[in-house]
Motif scaffolding. Structure first.
Motif, short mmCIF file in Angstrom:
data_model
loop_
_atom_site.label_atom_id
_atom_site.label_comp_id
_atom_site.label_asym_id
_atom_site.label_seq_id
_atom_site.Cartn_x
_atom_site.Cartn_y
_atom_site.Cartn_z
N GLN A 312 0.82 -1.21 0.00
CA GLN A 312 0.00 0.00 0.00
C GLN A 312 0.85 1.27 0.00
O GLN A 312 0.80 2.10 0.91
CB GLN A 312 -0.97 -0.05 1.19
CG GLN A 312 -1.91 -1.25 1.06
CD GLN A 312 -2.85 -1.41 2.23
OE1 GLN A 312 -2.46 -1.23 3.38
NE2 GLN A 312 -4.10 -1.76 1.94
N PHE A 313 1.65 1.38 -1.08
CA PHE A 313 2.53 2.53 -1.28
C PHE A 313 2.52 2.88 -2.77
O PHE A 313 2.55 2.01 -3.61
CB PHE A 313 3.96 2.20 -0.85
CG PHE A 313 4.09 1.75 0.57
CD1 PHE A 313 4.34 2.67 1.59
CD2 PHE A 313 3.97 0.40 0.90
CE1 PHE A 313 4.45 2.24 2.90
CE2 PHE A 313 4.08 -0.02 2.21
CZ PHE A 313 4.33 0.89 3.22
N HIS A 314 2.49 4.17 -3.06
CA HIS A 314 2.43 4.60 -4.45
C HIS A 314 3.48 5.67 -4.75
O HIS A 314 3.94 6.39 -3.86
CB HIS A 314 1.04 5.15 -4.78
CG HIS A 314 0.79 6.52 -4.23
ND1 HIS A 314 0.49 6.74 -2.90
CD2 HIS A 314 0.81 7.75 -4.82
CE1 HIS A 314 0.33 8.04 -2.70
NE2 HIS A 314 0.52 8.67 -3.83
N PRO A 330 10.33 2.79 -12.80
CA PRO A 330 11.38 2.15 -12.00
C PRO A 330 10.84 1.49 -10.73
O PRO A 330 11.32 0.42 -10.33
CB PRO A 330 12.32 3.30 -11.68
CG PRO A 330 12.13 4.26 -12.81
CD PRO A 330 10.68 4.18 -13.16
N TYR A 331 9.86 2.11 -10.08
CA TYR A 331 9.28 1.54 -8.85
C TYR A 331 8.64 0.19 -9.13
O TYR A 331 8.93 -0.81 -8.45
CB TYR A 331 8.26 2.54 -8.29
CG TYR A 331 7.49 2.06 -7.08
CD1 TYR A 331 8.11 1.41 -6.02
CD2 TYR A 331 6.11 2.31 -6.98
CE1 TYR A 331 7.39 1.00 -4.90
CE2 TYR A 331 5.39 1.91 -5.86
CZ TYR A 331 6.04 1.25 -4.83
OH TYR A 331 5.32 0.84 -3.72
N MET A 356 10.08 -3.56 1.71
CA MET A 356 10.33 -2.33 2.46
C MET A 356 11.53 -1.57 1.89
O MET A 356 11.50 -0.33 1.79
CB MET A 356 10.55 -2.66 3.94
CG MET A 356 10.63 -1.44 4.84
SD MET A 356 10.45 -1.89 6.60
CE MET A 356 11.91 -2.94 6.81
N GLU A 357 12.56 -2.28 1.47
CA GLU A 357 13.74 -1.63 0.89
C GLU A 357 13.40 -0.92 -0.41
O GLU A 357 13.85 0.21 -0.66
CB GLU A 357 14.83 -2.67 0.64
CG GLU A 357 15.48 -3.20 1.92
CD GLU A 357 16.51 -4.28 1.63
OE1 GLU A 357 16.82 -4.50 0.42
OE2 GLU A 357 17.00 -4.91 2.58
N VAL A 358 12.58 -1.56 -1.26
CA VAL A 358 12.19 -0.93 -2.53
C VAL A 358 11.33 0.29 -2.27
O VAL A 358 11.50 1.34 -2.90
CB VAL A 358 11.44 -1.95 -3.42
CG1 VAL A 358 10.86 -1.25 -4.66
CG2 VAL A 358 12.37 -3.08 -3.85
N VAL A 359 10.40 0.17 -1.33
CA VAL A 359 9.53 1.30 -1.00
C VAL A 359 10.37 2.49 -0.52
O VAL A 359 10.16 3.64 -0.95
CB VAL A 359 8.50 0.90 0.08
CG1 VAL A 359 7.81 2.13 0.65
CG2 VAL A 359 7.48 -0.07 -0.50
N ARG A 360 11.35 2.23 0.33
CA ARG A 360 12.20 3.31 0.85
C ARG A 360 13.12 3.86 -0.24
O ARG A 360 13.35 5.08 -0.31
CB ARG A 360 13.02 2.79 2.03
CG ARG A 360 12.18 2.60 3.30
CD ARG A 360 12.99 1.96 4.40
NE ARG A 360 12.25 1.98 5.67
CZ ARG A 360 12.60 1.29 6.75
NH1 ARG A 360 13.70 0.53 6.72
NH2 ARG A 360 11.88 1.36 7.85
#
Length: 386
Positions: A312-314, A330-331, A356-360
């Motif tokens: 749940q991150f955009h 890229p995300y 979590m690493e990709v989100v950050r």
């Protein structure tokens, strides 16, 4: 308008593949007997021919980017129930998607060559113009995920004229188990709605979230036989993902649990006329759809585009960016890279730390209140158990 997805796969090859699989043959016979012929022909064109081989299509996508089999959107987060594991738990009730935005999303999906769109929520039947959308776009399949409590004879009559729309009832076990998580009386309302759908000659199925407390009940011949008796032509099994307003980490099945119950499902289904979609794990093929994170996407009522409704991150919003550009961003590319070769396991369950690493890394923004805190808590929980 000519169907842009027709004839994607050679029909002879398709029938040959079905003919080698006894389970699929049995499902096809049920389709023949349960659905009216006019409805069945359009259903077959939209839901069988259009999906087979769709990954060969690369319309307006960068080289090497596969066309998704489906995308998902939630036109509303309003719902008349409060269920365990609901991804909509902390959304507000007043942020319905504008109808023009929905129209644009469908048109962009058609341009890319996506053959179907899942309509989630919230409860889709609370969105006032949902049938207008279905009537305006008959060359793309729509999959409605409903809690079943609002289905009436009037809704069934409308669906009988829309064979490109299929319905999946969210049900998580028999009455005692289901109602513990979804509310008293819900199971009986679901069964009543299924009877209406079956009598109306409409294609429908069920969607079951599997967790530690219902796993033995729903992965059983008794459960599948009951769903077949109710008229379900297909079923989707999704592992419980700790997301939403109040995630319960103790309910999450382990990787081994999920692999074991999918093997058991294969054995049970060998002699049953039910098409089962395995979501969240497996090899990502047509029937074993695997984890969708990054290989599909979910659009919230506000237009925020998530890799899936469990992550749940955009980074982008459909109101300001094109669908094809978001999907190839890229995300999303980095999320897709987290899947092991040939095996698409649920990333939230199996690789929460890497998610979590990709989100950050991309500084992605929460689409759900406390999403980062819940992800961090789950990562810590998994590390303690290791």
């Amino acid at each position: 308008m000519k169907n842009p997805f027709a004839g994607v796969m050679n029909r002879t090859a398709l029938h040959g593949w079905i003919g080698k699989n006894r389970n699929l043959l049995m499902v096809r016979r049920r389709l023949t007997h349960q659905l009216p012929s006019k409805y069945r022909r359009a259903f077959y064109r939209t839901w069988v021919l259009s999906h087979m081989g769709v990954r060969r299509r690369h319309l307006r996508l960068p080289a090497g980017t596969l066309t998704p089999l489906t995308i998902k959107m939630s036109p509303t987060m309003r719902c008349n129930l409060k269920c365990l594991g609901c991804f909509a738990g902390n959304h507000t009730d007043h942020d319905d998607m504008k109808f023009e935005t929905m129209q644009s999303i469908v048109e962009q999906a058609e341009e890319i060559g996506i053959p179907s769109i899942g309509i989630l929520g919230g409860e889709p039947f609370l969105f006032p113009k949902i049938f207008d959308l279905f009537k305006d776009h008959k060359n793309i399949g729509f999959y409605i995920a409903t809690n079943g409590t609002l289905v009436t004879e009037n809704i069934v009559e409308k669906l009988s004229e829309l064979p490109h729309v299929i319905t999946a009832f969210s049900v998580d076990g028999f009455e005692d188990v289901n109602d513990k998580f979804r509310g008293r009386g819900v199971f009986r309302k679901i069964v009543s709605a299924m009877k209406l759908m079956k009598a109306g000659g409409v294609a429908f199925g069920f969607s079951t979230t599997v967790h530690k407390r219902n796993m033995d009940e729903v992965i059983s011949a008794r459960y599948l036989d009951f769903m077949i008796e109710c008229g379900c032509l297909f079923g989707a099994f999704l592992p419980y993902v700790p997301a939403g307003s109040d995630p319960a980490y103790d309910l999450v099945c382990s990787n081994q649990d999920v692999n074991d119950y999918y093997m058991k499902l294969d054995e049970i289904l060998a002699e049953r006329s039910l098409l089962v979609l395995k979501e969240g794990y497996s090899d990502g093929t047509f029937l074993n759809s695997g984890c969708g994170a990054g290989h599909t996407l979910h659009i919230t009522p506000s237009g925020e585009v998530e890799p899936c409704n469990g992550i749940q991150f955009h980074k982008d919003n459909i109101l300001t960016s094109r669908l094809r550009d978001i999907y190839a961003s890229p995300y999303f590319t980095d999320i897709r890279k987290l899947h092991p070769e040939g095996h698409r396991e649920c990333l939230v369950i199996a690789r929460p730390g890497e998610v979590m690493e990709v989100v950050r890394k991309h500084e992605a923004i929460e689409t759900h209140k406390n999403a980062m805190r819940h992800l961090e808590d789950y990562v810590s929980t998994m590390e303690r158990r290791a």
